[in-house]
Design an enzyme around this catalytic site. Structure first.
Site: not given
Length: 147
Positions: A101, A103
């Site tokens: 993932h 940010h």
């Protein structure tokens, strides 16, 4: 592939509700439940990859352009003056959920200091030695990839 035990797989594929700001065939972008600043978003691939080292190159090639569009929207829509793109790999790097993932963290004028470090010092010889080690390791990675 998906991991049935991975919370980010479940969120990315709509099994768990989220504050979704964008979705396509490959990604779901959600607002982080523990934001570093207002509008902090996570880019979640719908397929499961433990980290960037395991990810498919076609997927990773789409992440940075998507992060740029999200950051631009943060500047336009939220009045952010800038943004950080952060991707952690491994526990020592701060990764707490082992699903790739990214940010995207909007930054605001006079906002808190984050994603910063104190620059160290390195001598020329140390830099050359370290560069040599990394060149050799990278050559091995690229050679392995070609096979």
């Amino acid at each position: 592939m998906r991991d049935e035990n991975c919370i980010f797989c479940k969120i990315a594929n709509g099994e768990i509700p989220s504050s979704t700001v964008y979705e396509d065939d490959d990604f779901r972008v959600i607002l982080d439940l523990g934001p570093a600043s207002k509008g902090h978003a996570l880019i979640l691939p719908k397929q499961h990859y433990k980290d960037i080292c395991e990810a498919d190159m076609a997927v990773t090639g789409k992440i940075l352009p998507l992060a740029a569009k999200i950051g631009s929207a943060m500047k336009k829509g939220l009045g952010a003056s800038g943004f950080n793109v952060v991707q952690n790999n491994g526990t020592s790097a701060g990764q707490t959920v082992f699903h790739l993932h990214v940010h995207v963290i909007p930054r605001y004028e006079n906002g808190p200091v984050m994603v910063a470090w104190n620059p160290g010092k390195a001598e020329s010889r140390e830099l050359e030695e370290t560069a040599g080690i990394l060149k050799n390791a990278l050559a091995e990675e690229l050679f392995t990839e070609e096979k």
